[in-house]
Design an enzyme around this catalytic site. Structure first.
Site, PDB file in Angstrom:
ATOM      1  N   ASP A  36     -11.002 -14.854   0.609  1.00  0.00           N
ATOM      2  CA  ASP A  36      -9.768 -14.819   1.374  1.00  0.00           C
ATOM      3  C   ASP A  36      -9.587 -16.102   2.184  1.00  0.00           C
ATOM      4  O   ASP A  36     -10.519 -16.552   2.865  1.00  0.00           O
ATOM      5  CB  ASP A  36      -9.811 -13.612   2.310  1.00  0.00           C
TER       6      ASP A  36
ATOM      7  N   ASN B  58      -9.023  12.550  -2.805  1.00  0.00           N
ATOM      8  CA  ASN B  58      -9.333  13.668  -1.884  1.00  0.00           C
ATOM      9  C   ASN B  58      -8.103  14.179  -1.128  1.00  0.00           C
ATOM     10  O   ASN B  58      -8.223  14.876  -0.125  1.00  0.00           O
ATOM     11  CB  ASN B  58     -10.416  13.233  -0.878  1.00  0.00           C
TER      12      ASN B  58
ATOM     13  N   ASP C 196      -5.730  12.921   0.847  1.00  0.00           N
ATOM     14  CA  ASP C 196      -5.327  12.594   2.230  1.00  0.00           C
ATOM     15  C   ASP C 196      -4.187  11.578   2.225  1.00  0.00           C
ATOM     16  O   ASP C 196      -3.831  11.024   3.261  1.00  0.00           O
ATOM     17  CB  ASP C 196      -6.531  12.048   3.031  1.00  0.00           C
TER      18      ASP C 196
ATOM     19  N   ASP D 141      -5.588   8.421  -5.098  1.00  0.00           N
ATOM     20  CA  ASP D 141      -6.172   9.222  -4.014  1.00  0.00           C
ATOM     21  C   ASP D 141      -6.863  10.452  -4.604  1.00  0.00           C
ATOM     22  O   ASP D 141      -6.209  11.337  -5.151  1.00  0.00           O
ATOM     23  CB  ASP D 141      -5.061   9.657  -3.048  1.00  0.00           C
TER      24      ASP D 141
ATOM     25  N   ASP E 143     -13.774  -8.603  -2.260  1.00  0.00           N
ATOM     26  CA  ASP E 143     -12.945  -9.504  -1.451  1.00  0.00           C
ATOM     27  C   ASP E 143     -13.808  -9.994  -0.286  1.00  0.00           C
ATOM     28  O   ASP E 143     -14.293  -9.180   0.501  1.00  0.00           O
ATOM     29  CB  ASP E 143     -11.722  -8.739  -0.936  1.00  0.00           C
TER      30      ASP E 143
ATOM     31  N   HIS F 137      -1.264  -8.353  -3.605  1.00  0.00           N
ATOM     32  CA  HIS F 137      -0.889  -7.404  -2.529  1.00  0.00           C
ATOM     33  C   HIS F 137      -0.080  -8.086  -1.429  1.00  0.00           C
ATOM     34  O   HIS F 137       0.339  -7.448  -0.469  1.00  0.00           O
ATOM     35  CB  HIS F 137      -2.155  -6.804  -1.919  1.00  0.00           C
ATOM     36  N   ASP F 138       0.169  -9.405  -1.578  1.00  0.00           N
ATOM     37  CA  ASP F 138       0.940 -10.173  -0.588  1.00  0.00           C
ATOM     38  C   ASP F 138       2.304 -10.609  -1.116  1.00  0.00           C
ATOM     39  O   ASP F 138       3.056 -11.259  -0.390  1.00  0.00           O
ATOM     40  CB  ASP F 138       0.173 -11.454  -0.200  1.00  0.00           C
TER      41      ASP F 138
ATOM     42  N   GLU G 251      -8.922 -18.110  -2.495  1.00  0.00           N
ATOM     43  CA  GLU G 251      -7.492 -18.057  -2.151  1.00  0.00           C
ATOM     44  C   GLU G 251      -7.237 -19.235  -1.209  1.00  0.00           C
ATOM     45  O   GLU G 251      -7.877 -19.336  -0.165  1.00  0.00           O
ATOM     46  CB  GLU G 251      -7.107 -16.748  -1.472  1.00  0.00           C
TER      47      GLU G 251
ATOM     48  N   ASP H  81      -8.657   5.816  -2.716  1.00  0.00           N
ATOM     49  CA  ASP H  81     -10.069   5.745  -2.372  1.00  0.00           C
ATOM     50  C   ASP H  81     -10.927   5.392  -3.586  1.00  0.00           C
ATOM     51  O   ASP H  81     -10.418   5.306  -4.712  1.00  0.00           O
ATOM     52  CB  ASP H  81     -10.531   7.084  -1.760  1.00  0.00           C
TER      53      ASP H  81
END
Ligand code: TEU
Ligand code: CA
Length: 616
Positions: free
Chosen positions: A209, A26, A28, A24, A101, A342-343, A270, A32
């Protein structure tokens, strides 16, 4: 993607970045694009060749970006198109590539295409999605009136009723992810136009995907009930996994998007549920479909009736699966190699041992065994540090729609959330007494379901990248969107970067081996000791160069019963995961039986030997 140069990705290593959790810039609390830019030298130093970016497109983030409302821009939470162009230029300046993706089985329900389609039955874009009236003889909106009995991957029905038009639309994932109707040529050409737009901008390819779900059986038959956990829904997958026109669509995509481009591009599809036979067709370079696929066999090897009823992991099952895929794509096609994305929960916690004593050993063992198979390895952010599953106290700590929907369904006694008799998790949380394992329909106590989520939730992969031992693991200066793993105090890039015995340094060595030794990319693969419960062993060979890769998937010493063990024991050791100083074979303490063998391995040990192949 083109013939002679097709092999570049055979000696490449791909690194997956999940923008929300990488870095990150910035403050928040959400990762990003400028944060990724700031870490490119770290990735260059690791040695990876290609970066795969999970979605950073505008999205309501219902499924963390896999619900896209605009395909040709960047979500302001991640930055701007200018930030993206700078990132791409800097990736290329460092000699790496970047693939995006491609999420085109479905869009967000806030995408202008769907907003037009839901305007009414007669809208010119109505047929861009799958709209159907209620089941024959049933009142629209009534329970069970959905056009088919298919389950959504995120619990509940795969159909959403639209009051305004009295029809239902199909969503294999969340209600806010309506499936595109690829039967409609306008849909296909709109997708191809968007893909060319990104390639013209300099992108180096796509991870696609659930791309094997885009062709549905237009008759939309009901699925068999009882095979989707015990949800009462039917399993529609036979009617949308590798559907009737899938090869036609992928070949058309190749012709419309990739053919004639001389850039060195990469495409990976995928494909949940894809078989070896189908993968050979999809990845046969002469068929011009995709370069490789993500298959799911090894990441479902510990799934019970569903992923949240995990079963014990058995090494022989894993070897059987890998062995079949290695053999199946040996002559034609090509494998992708991955433990994490990420799954999936973190592999060191899943198939390894994430205790302080064995985390580094098992993480380096798992990396070595995977990377030296024949195929293109994928490293998911944090895997190169040996990051472990997250720490989740209550349901409030979870963010993933699949997990939250599952929890809600389970506590409502719907779906297969209810613990099943003999369910290890039920026993585990109920202190071993299966009182809660009362079968479908009974409300499980949330501790049972939470135990399942802690083990298998996708959020385990989505905790912030651990850059330092400092606040928020150096990921952000603000409270991150999801909890940081407290073990970042010891498990972090800063600590591992310069430590020769770290997981990071071992992954650097692995990647360097693939770049410097053609046998890794192109050598044949031979599985050894397939029935051994502890040892993973295989040969790689190119011409007369032969490598033996050994891994001990346990904390107990083990002998390696190979006929030519003595010869291998005296061969050149290329790589190991025990401190280089500690000589093999001079055990400090009382000899264990295994240690009398010519070739034996210590707890979670891996070794890579090289020799000139003995004359046949
Ligand atoms: O995943 C597809 C997929 O197979 C997973 O959803 C899988 O069913 C689930 O994780 C297993 O538990 C892709 C993306 O990788 C995933 O993040 C998206 O949620 C999904 O498609 C829909 O776009
Ligand atoms: Ca940010």
């Amino acid at each position: 993607m083109s013939s002679s140069r097709a092999t570049w990705w055979q000696s490449a290593v791909v690194y997956q970045i999940y923008p929300r959790s990488f870095c990150d810039a910035n403050g928040d609390g959400i990762g990003d694009l400028p944060g990724i830019l700031a870490r490119l030298d770290y990735l260059r130093h690791l040695g990876v060749d290609v970066l795969w970016l999970s979605p950073m497109f505008p999205s309501p983030q219902d499924d963390a970006g896999y619900d896209i409302s605009n395909y040709t821009d960047v979500d302001p939470v991640f930055g701007s198109l200018a930030d993206f162009d700078l990132l791409l230029a800097e990736v290329h300046r460092r000699g790496m590539k970047l693939v995006l993706d491609l999420v085109v089985n479905h869009t967000s329900d806030e995408h202008p295409w769907f907003e037009a389609s839901r305007r009414g039955r007669h809208d010119p874009q109505r047929d861009w999605y799958w709209w159907r009236g209620p089941r024959a003889g049933m009142a629209a909106g009534a329970p069970g009136a959905e056009p088919t009995n298919w389950a959504s991957a995120f619990s509940g029905s795969a159909w959403q009723f639209d009051e305004a038009s009295g029809e239902y639309y199909l969503h294999l994932f969340s209600r806010k992810q309506p499936d595109l109707n690829w039967e409609n040529p306008q849909v296909r050409s709109a997708v191809y136009r968007m893909m060319r737009w990104w390639l013209d901008r300099g992108v180096d390819g796509f991870r696609m995907d659930v791309i094997n779900m885009i062709s549905k059986d237009p008759r939309l038959p009901d699925g068999i009930v009882g095979s989707v956990g015990s949800s009462g829904f039917g399993d529609g997958s036979p009617f949308y996994i590798c559907g009737p026109r899938i090869h036609e669509f992928l070949q058309e995509m190749y012709a419309q998007v990739f053919a004639g481009r001389d850039a060195q591009l990469l495409t990976v599809g995928e494909m949940p549920g894809v078989t070896v036979e189908q993968a050979r067709l999809f990845t046969d370079p002469d068929r011009h479909e995709v370069d490789m696929v993500f298959q799911f066999e090894h990441v479902q090897i510990d799934h019970g009736i569903d992923k949240f009823h995990p079963t014990a992991f058995r090494l022989v099952d894993l070897k059987a699966s890998f062995g079949r895929w290695q053999a199946g794509l040996a002559e034609v096609g090509w494998n992708s190699l991955y433990w994490n994305n990420h799954d999936q929960p973190r592999v060191v916690s899943r198939f390894g041992d994430d205790s302080d004593r064995y985390r580094v050993r098992s993480a380096t063992l798992l990396g070595t065994v995977l990377h030296l198979h024949r195929g293109t390895p994928y490293v998911y952010q944090g895997e190169e540090l040996g990051m472990t599953n997250g720490v989740f106290g209550s349901i409030a700590d979870f963010r993933d729609i699949e997990s939250l929907n599952y929890y809600a369904a389970a506590l409502a006694g719907e779906g297969s959330g209810a613990p099943q008799p003999g369910d290890p998790l039920a026993d585990e949380t109920a202190g071993g007494t299966a009182v809660t394992a009362a079968g479908p329909g009974r409300q499980p106590d949330d501790s049972t379901v939470l135990a399942a989520l802690r083990r298998m939730s996708r959020d385990n992969a989505r905790t912030p990248m651990q850059w330092t031992a400092g606040p928020h693991a150096g990921f952000s200066s603000a409270e991150p969107w999801i909890g940081v793993n407290p073990n970042h105090r010891t498990v972090n890039a800063e600590a591992e970067y310069a430590d020769p015995d770290s997981v990071y340094s071992h992954y650097r060595r692995l990647i360097a081996l693939r770049h410097s030794h053609p046998v890794v990319a192109r050598g044949s693969f031979t599985m050894l000791l397939p029935d051994h419960e502890q040892v993973y062993a295989f040969l790689r060979q190119l011409d007369a160069e032969q490598w033996l890769v050994l891994g001990n998937f346990s904390a107990a010493d083990v002998a390696v019963p190979l006929p030519d063990a003595a010869d291998w024991a005296s061969a050149e050791l290329l790589l190991g995961n025990y401190p280089t100083g500690e000589a093999i074979g001079s055990p400090p303490d009382a000899p264990a039986p295994a240690r009398s063998a010519e070739l034996w391995l210590r707890a979670w040990e891996c070794r890579v030997y090289r020799r000139t192949a003995p004359p046949a």
